[in-house]
Design an enzyme around this catalytic site. Structure first.
Site, PDB file in Angstrom:
ATOM      1  N   ASN A  40       0.834  -1.191   0.000  1.00  0.00           N
ATOM      2  CA  ASN A  40       0.000   0.000   0.000  1.00  0.00           C
ATOM      3  C   ASN A  40       0.875   1.249   0.000  1.00  0.00           C
ATOM      4  OD1 ASN A  40       0.575  -0.919   2.652  1.00  0.00           O
ATOM      5  ND2 ASN A  40      -1.078   0.271   3.531  1.00  0.00           N
ATOM      6  N   GLU A  42       0.330   5.266   0.613  1.00  0.00           N
ATOM      7  CA  GLU A  42      -0.607   6.307   1.063  1.00  0.00           C
ATOM      8  C   GLU A  42      -0.156   7.681   0.610  1.00  0.00           C
ATOM      9  OE1 GLU A  42      -1.108   5.654   5.287  1.00  0.00           O
ATOM     10  OE2 GLU A  42      -2.284   3.830   4.920  1.00  0.00           O
ATOM     11  N   GLU A  53      -2.871  -4.805  -3.069  1.00  0.00           N
ATOM     12  CA  GLU A  53      -3.347  -5.733  -4.100  1.00  0.00           C
ATOM     13  C   GLU A  53      -3.387  -5.047  -5.466  1.00  0.00           C
ATOM     14  OE1 GLU A  53      -4.642  -4.959  -1.198  1.00  0.00           O
ATOM     15  OE2 GLU A  53      -5.847  -6.578  -0.339  1.00  0.00           O
ATOM     16  N   CYS A  86     -10.160  -5.013   0.177  1.00  0.00           N
ATOM     17  CA  CYS A  86     -11.262  -4.047   0.273  1.00  0.00           C
ATOM     18  C   CYS A  86     -12.164  -4.163  -0.963  1.00  0.00           C
ATOM     19  CB  CYS A  86     -10.714  -2.627   0.409  1.00  0.00           C
ATOM     20  SG  CYS A  86     -10.090  -1.950  -1.136  1.00  0.00           S
TER      21      CYS A  86
END
Ligand code: THU
Length: 133
Positions: A40, A42, A53, A86
């Site tokens: 990830n 950010e 992912e 998610c």
């Protein structure tokens, strides 16, 4: 830890998550024996965050791979129950991975669970819905 999870942990360690402090690592296992990592990433503008992912799957496309080149997806996080993708990632996984492929989730203690891509997103919106026939 076997090699696949070791590589997933390395991706986890590279996560850029200064706002949530929730790191996620991902690894695509490819039929040609290669591995494509993701983490990830950010941003101070929070909504621009890219999940691990999707980082891995978008990289696979950039590298010239297609869905049939993918064997499986591994995801590592540090939640008590290993975190599942998610909703946004499920939509992307469904489009870019084979439906019969498996998604494996693990936490740092080695607790693992898995799910087939086909089961990730019932009643999903796909490119077939865009057809005018
Ligand atoms: N995150 C992922 O990387 N993958 C998921 O499927 C769930 C959430 C990231 C996004 C954000 O950087 C952090 O985890 C907290 O939501």
């Amino acid at each position: 830890m076997n090699k696949k999870w070791e590589l997933t942990k390395e991706a986890y360690d590279r996560a850029y998550a200064p706002y949530s402090n929730f790191k996620v690592g991902a690894l695509l296992v490819m039929k040609d024996g290669k591995f494509i990592p993701g983490c990830n990433v950010e941003n101070a503008s929070y909504g621009l965050t890219n999940c691990a992912e999707r980082t891995a799957l978008f990289s696979s496309i950039a590298l010239g791979y297609h869905k049939d080149d993918i064997v499986e997806l591994l995801i590592m996080s540090n939640s008590k129950v290993p975190a599942a993708p998610c909703g946004a990632c499920r939509q992307v996984i469904l489009e870019l991975m084979p439906l019969d492929a498996t998604v494996y989730m693990r936490n740092l203690e080695g607790v693992e669970r898995s799910i087939k891509v086909i089961d990730l997103l019932p009643l999903s919106f796909t490119k077939d819905d865009l057809s005018d026939e």
